[in-house]
Scaffold this motif. Structure first.
Motif, PDB file in Angstrom:
ATOM      1  N   ALA A  46      -4.329  -2.101   0.252  1.00 35.20           N
ATOM      2  CA  ALA A  46      -2.983  -1.988   0.821  1.00 35.20           C
ATOM      3  C   ALA A  46      -1.965  -2.410  -0.238  1.00 35.20           C
ATOM      4  N   ASP A  65       4.051   1.352  -0.598  1.00 38.85           N
ATOM      5  CA  ASP A  65       3.930   1.885   0.760  1.00 38.85           C
ATOM      6  C   ASP A  65       2.777   2.880   0.853  1.00 38.85           C
ATOM      7  N   LEU A 123      -1.816   3.193   1.085  1.00 41.93           N
ATOM      8  CA  LEU A 123      -3.183   2.688   1.084  1.00 41.93           C
ATOM      9  C   LEU A 123      -3.921   3.465   0.009  1.00 41.93           C
ATOM     10  N   VAL A 127       2.313   5.548   3.763  1.00 42.31           N
ATOM     11  CA  VAL A 127       2.803   4.868   4.958  1.00 42.31           C
ATOM     12  C   VAL A 127       4.317   5.056   5.001  1.00 42.31           C
ATOM     13  N   PRO A 140       2.875  -2.193   3.684  1.00 40.13           N
ATOM     14  CA  PRO A 140       1.467  -2.447   4.032  1.00 40.13           C
ATOM     15  C   PRO A 140       0.996  -3.806   3.517  1.00 40.13           C
ATOM     16  N   PHE A 184      -5.414  -4.760   5.733  1.00 36.65           N
ATOM     17  CA  PHE A 184      -6.127  -3.605   6.284  1.00 36.65           C
ATOM     18  C   PHE A 184      -7.516  -4.074   6.694  1.00 36.65           C
ATOM     19  N   LEU A 194      -4.083  -1.134  10.028  1.00 37.04           N
ATOM     20  CA  LEU A 194      -3.199  -1.648   8.987  1.00 37.04           C
ATOM     21  C   LEU A 194      -2.062  -2.419   9.645  1.00 37.04           C
ATOM     22  N   ASN A 251       1.725  -3.922   8.841  1.00 32.62           N
ATOM     23  CA  ASN A 251       2.822  -3.745   7.892  1.00 32.62           C
ATOM     24  C   ASN A 251       3.769  -4.938   7.962  1.00 32.62           C
ATOM     25  N   THR A 301       0.980   4.150  16.086  1.00 34.25           N
ATOM     26  CA  THR A 301       1.766   3.083  15.473  1.00 34.25           C
ATOM     27  C   THR A 301       2.401   2.259  16.585  1.00 34.25           C
TER      28      THR A 301
END
Length: 197
Positions: free
Chosen positions: A10, A15, A17, A39, A45, A48, A59, A61, A84
């Motif tokens: 991450a 931003d 992965l 992301v 991020p 993870f 994940l 954030n 999300t």
């Protein structure tokens, strides 16, 4: 990943992965194709984790206080986002930043820390698809919960509250994933990482 073939990193600044194949014989990481999962810009991020039994991953954030659930394809080494969610209550207006994330060893619950709101966000994991359902928030008993650890048997959760110099222990209810503080906090200067040996 659980198969030991891939490594996911991450990257808060990018931003993304980043996905690598593990070349165990040579002891090196090789960028996968595709090499990264993007992301939302500005999400940040932070950490993870993989589900312990199924092909799902999660994940947290740091900057936009969200969790993303992914479907993981262990053959192709690909992540597909499917959900999300916010980690904070909808009425919270202060500054807060996510830190750590772990799935309970049973695979039934997921927890994440909010630094600022100073809470553990609790989610139930759908056993059929891996999607998350919010189950509320539990105060961590200190300030700036940087990290936490679940005991291997799933009975205990320990939170490192960095700015209040303490570690708080919670008993876990297997039935509902409920957290109950137990005992007195353990004093320790600025704890930032907990691991069970």
């Amino acid at each position: 990943d659980p198969s030991g073939r891939f490594v996911i990193a991450a990257d808060l600044g990018a931003d993304r992965l980043f996905v690598y194949r593990l070349d165990a014989a040579a002891g090196r990481l090789v960028p996968h194709d595709p090499p990264a999962v993007t992301v939302t810009p500005g999400a940040g991020p932070r950490h993870f984790t993989f589900h312990p039994q199924r092909h799902w991953a999660y994940l947290i954030n740091e900057l936009d206080n969200t969790l993303i659930a992914y479907q993981w394809d262990p053959a192709a080494g690909t992540l597909t986002p499917c959900q999300t969610l916010a980690t904070l209550p909808p009425d919270f207006r202060g500054a807060s930043y996510c830190a750590d994330i772990h799935v309970h060893p049973s695979g039934r619950f997921l927890y994440g820390t909010n630094r600022g709101h100073d809470s553990l966000a609790v989610f139930a994991v759908d056993p059929d698809c891996g999607r998350l359902t919010p189950r509320g928030h539990v105060p961590t008993g200190g300030e700036h919960p940087r990290n936490f650890a679940l005991s291997p048997d799933g009975r205990w959760l320990l939170v490192a509250n960095q700015d209040s110099d303490n570690i708080v222990t919670f008993a876990l209810s297997e039935a509902g994933g409920r957290l109950t503080p137990v005992g007195a906090p353990c004093g320790l200067p600025a704890p930032t990482c907990l691991q069970f040996a």
